[in-house]
Write an enzyme that holds these catalytic residues in place. Structure first.
Site, short mmCIF file in Angstrom:
data_model
loop_
_atom_site.label_atom_id
_atom_site.label_comp_id
_atom_site.label_asym_id
_atom_site.label_seq_id
_atom_site.Cartn_x
_atom_site.Cartn_y
_atom_site.Cartn_z
N HIS A 1 49.06 -26.26 22.91
CA HIS A 1 47.79 -25.53 22.84
C HIS A 1 47.95 -24.15 22.25
O HIS A 1 47.05 -23.63 21.61
CB HIS A 1 47.15 -25.44 24.21
CG HIS A 1 46.34 -26.65 24.50
ND1 HIS A 1 45.40 -27.11 23.63
CD2 HIS A 1 46.36 -27.50 25.53
CE1 HIS A 1 44.87 -28.20 24.11
NE2 HIS A 1 45.43 -28.47 25.27
N ARG B 1 39.47 -35.60 0.74
CA ARG B 1 38.98 -36.45 -0.36
C ARG B 1 39.72 -37.78 -0.32
O ARG B 1 40.80 -37.93 -0.89
CB ARG B 1 39.21 -35.76 -1.70
CG ARG B 1 38.27 -34.56 -1.95
CD ARG B 1 38.54 -33.97 -3.33
NE ARG B 1 37.47 -33.13 -3.80
CZ ARG B 1 37.49 -31.80 -3.80
NH1 ARG B 1 38.52 -31.16 -3.32
NH2 ARG B 1 36.45 -31.11 -4.27
N ARG C 1 35.94 -37.60 4.02
CA ARG C 1 34.82 -38.01 3.17
C ARG C 1 35.09 -39.44 2.73
O ARG C 1 36.17 -39.76 2.25
CB ARG C 1 34.71 -37.10 1.96
CG ARG C 1 33.57 -37.55 1.04
CD ARG C 1 33.35 -36.61 -0.07
NE ARG C 1 34.40 -36.68 -1.07
CZ ARG C 1 34.47 -35.87 -2.12
NH1 ARG C 1 33.57 -34.93 -2.28
NH2 ARG C 1 35.43 -35.99 -3.00
N ARG D 1 29.02 -31.34 -15.14
CA ARG D 1 30.09 -30.44 -14.71
C ARG D 1 31.36 -30.62 -15.54
O ARG D 1 32.22 -29.74 -15.55
CB ARG D 1 30.39 -30.62 -13.20
CG ARG D 1 30.95 -31.95 -12.83
CD ARG D 1 30.97 -32.17 -11.32
NE ARG D 1 32.27 -31.97 -10.70
CZ ARG D 1 32.57 -32.34 -9.47
NH1 ARG D 1 31.65 -32.91 -8.69
NH2 ARG D 1 33.75 -32.14 -8.98
N CYS E 1 32.05 -26.84 0.95
CA CYS E 1 33.39 -27.29 0.57
C CYS E 1 33.57 -27.37 -0.95
O CYS E 1 34.63 -27.76 -1.41
CB CYS E 1 33.71 -28.63 1.21
SG CYS E 1 32.60 -29.94 0.72
N ASN F 1 29.97 -28.13 -6.35
CA ASN F 1 30.32 -28.62 -7.70
C ASN F 1 29.23 -29.56 -8.21
O ASN F 1 28.69 -29.39 -9.29
CB ASN F 1 31.66 -29.37 -7.68
CG ASN F 1 32.75 -28.57 -7.00
OD1 ASN F 1 32.64 -27.36 -6.90
ND2 ASN F 1 33.77 -29.24 -6.52
N ASP F 2 28.92 -30.55 -7.38
CA ASP F 2 27.87 -31.48 -7.80
C ASP F 2 26.48 -30.87 -7.65
O ASP F 2 25.60 -31.13 -8.46
CB ASP F 2 27.97 -32.79 -6.99
CG ASP F 2 29.03 -33.69 -7.59
OD1 ASP F 2 29.02 -33.86 -8.82
OD2 ASP F 2 29.87 -34.22 -6.83
N GLU G 1 24.71 -32.45 -1.99
CA GLU G 1 25.10 -32.20 -3.38
C GLU G 1 24.07 -32.74 -4.37
O GLU G 1 24.34 -32.77 -5.56
CB GLU G 1 26.52 -32.71 -3.68
CG GLU G 1 26.90 -34.02 -3.07
CD GLU G 1 28.39 -34.36 -3.21
OE1 GLU G 1 29.17 -33.56 -3.75
OE2 GLU G 1 28.75 -35.46 -2.77
C1 PEP Z 1 31.46 -30.98 -4.62
O1 PEP Z 1 30.76 -31.74 -5.32
O2 PEP Z 1 31.24 -29.77 -4.52
C2 PEP Z 1 32.61 -31.53 -3.90
C3 PEP Z 1 33.28 -30.80 -3.04
O3 PEP Z 1 32.98 -32.81 -4.17
P1 PEP Z 1 33.81 -33.26 -5.47
O4 PEP Z 1 34.22 -32.01 -6.20
O5 PEP Z 1 34.99 -34.03 -4.95
O6 PEP Z 1 32.80 -34.08 -6.17
MG MG Z 2 30.93 -33.88 -5.11
#
Ligand code: PEP
Ligand code: MG
Length: 499
Positions: free
Chosen positions: A173, A266, A302, A435, A472, A424-425, A401
């Protein structure tokens, strides 16, 4: 200058002043009988659990205290003629022996919790006060044979730079509490209590060593490295930091660097690494190893996110005119329910080994969550038939996303336990800019007001429904955006790397 080494991996690096714990930290008062001690221990633990100052540890201690086996075992020894304190010591050893035979490092380490609960009872029976930490220096490096959660609850953890103990493992702990608070921890350090009280001490995770009274050259080198290392932590000071990972090695590295958990695992990397689809056993062994490394910290797996730019070398996906708008993420999994169920069963089984959460990518519709839950329930029934353990209350969350998920965030929040924003998405879909197309990169920008508005709307909807919202995507790792990120009200950031 004297150097000590840790048998386990050192978690984080720090500089501070040694505060060596000994018996001198206890004062005396009148002792209690076993029944009174049980009652008082219960009150103390309830108070500590309410304050939630031990990451859920004290709620677990209360369960141990209230387990009828504990009382029965002590009372049997008292009936045999033992004094109360002696009966507690004997019962503690009996119960801990049962844990010692378990073939699971995490569960074996739980014997420390049993010892801590009995330690509390013994302290009350023998009339010793809690340790006092009044004379603890700032940036204290707490040195002891063992540090219990009860000890850490009495310390001002903001003034603690590191824990150094001779006992314990990386699942103790003290490591879990340290990691959650960005405190360095070195356990399994032989003869560490030889360190002089008040000495300057360096805890150096890079060289796996603890240095007492460093010379000026060592100190200067250490500080230079610390300046570089600190930048991401300092920039995001005040926000809970988790890490993204794509392998067990990444998880190990993140935990070593003091991450509060894995905010995005991932899982597609496991699928991409092989020459065929990984079966349930293969996936389970990866997820279970990652879960054990995380201990009490969350591991957010995920589910398979393929399609668009992410293919599998051994599987030809149907050709699509617009793959970014096609069958990817959760859409692909729901179209291939047996493949999806194999993954869900592997994740469920790993949930018996740690704090595993499930996260769905590319969600647009309520129905996608509902259909996943149905498959999850089928998987639970199948595991019941095979008598395999899993957490039936496993948390199911979603990535935000797509614009649809943002606009429907309130409705989606009713069906899941957390959101994590994938910038990102989200930037790609909000800005309608691929992207992967460098000609559009100026457009596909998470700093655009439209994307920022979408993020704020998502956080607000999550909080209105009482669920957590983290981030994330790449934006979470952009320390140049730290003040903006802090102002967005996110519950955590899951960054690419902390070290
Ligand atoms: C995103 O889309 O921001 C993400 C974290 O997923 P990935 O980049 O794996 O699509
Ligand atoms: Mg994504």
């Amino acid at each position: 200058m004297k150097t000590y080494h840790s048998k386990a991996r050192i978690q984080g690096s720090a500089e501070g002043v040694a505060y060596v714990l000994g018996s001198g930290h206890c004062a005396a008062r009148d002792g209690l009988g076993f029944d009174e001690a049980m009652e008082r221990a219960g009150e103390e633990l309830r108070q500590l659990a309410d304050k939630d100052c031990g990451d859920g540890v004290f709620a677990a201690h209360l369960e141990i205290l209230e387990d009828p086996m504990l009382r029965e075992s002590v009372e049997t020894h008292i009936a045999e003629g033992m004094a109360d304190a002696e009966a507690c010591t004997a019962a503690c050893e009996e119960i801990c022996r049962m844990f010692a035979d378990i073939d699971d490092e995490y569960l074996r380490a739980r014997a420390d919790d049993v010892r801590d609960v009995f330690g509390r009872l013994l302290r009350l029976i023998e009339g010793r006060e809690d340790r006092s930490f009044e004379d603890m220096p700032d940036a204290a490096v707490i040195v002891a044979d063992n540090i219990n959660p009860s000890d850490t609850a009495l310390m001002d953890l903001d003034r603690v730079a590191a824990f150094v103990t001779s006992k314990g493992s990386s699942t103790s702990h003290v490591c879990i509490i340290a990691a959650g608070r960005g405190i360095a921890a070195a356990v399994g350090v032989d003869a560490c209590t030889d360190i002089r009280n008040g000495a300057r001490v360096l805890i150096d995770s890079e060289s796996s060593s603890i240095i007492e009274d460093p010379d000026s050259e060592t100190l200067e080198q250490f500080r230079r490295r610390a300046l570089k290392r600190k930048s991401i932590r300092e920039c995001f000071d005040g926000i809970k930091l988790m890490c993204n990972a794509g392998s067990v090695e990444d998880v190990e590295r993140a935990i070593r660097a003091g991450a509060a958990g894995i905010g995005l695992f991932r899982s597609e990397f496991i699928y991409m690494a092989g020459t065929r689809l990984p079966d349930e056993e293969e996936q389970y062994s990866v997820y279970a190893a990652a879960a054990e490394l995380c201990g009490a910290r969350p591991l957010t797996i995920r589910t398979l996110d393929i399609g668009a730019d992410k293919g599998l070398p051994y599987m030809t996906l149907p050709a699509e005119e617009n793959p970014n708008l096609g069958i990817r993420g959760i859409r692909f999994c729901l179209k291939n329910p047996e493949l999806f169920k194999t993954q869900l069963r592997a994740i469920l089984r790993a949930s018996a080994r740690g704090k595993v959460k499930i996260m769905l990518p590319m969600v647009c519709l309520r129905e996608e969550i509902v259909r996943t839950r149905t498959l999850l329930e089928e998987c639970m029934r199948e595991l019941d038939e095979r008598a395999l353990p899993y957490n039936k209350d496993i948390e199911l969350g979603i990535m935000i996303e797509t614009p649809a998920a943002v606009l429907e965030a309130s409705e989606l929040a009713e069906l899941c336990s957390f959101f994590s924003i994938g910038t990102n998405d989200l930037s790609q879909y909000i800005m309608a800019a691929d992207r992967g197309n460098s000609a559009c990169s100026a457009l596909c920008d998470y700093r655009h007001p439209a994307v920022l508005k979408a993020i704020s709307m998502t956080v607000e909807a999550a909080h209105q429904h009482g669920i957590e919202c983290g981030m994330c995507g790449e934006m979470a790792s952009d320390s140049s955006q730290a003040s903006l990120l802090k102002s967005l009200g996110l519950d955590y950031l899951s960054v690419n790397r902390l070290d």
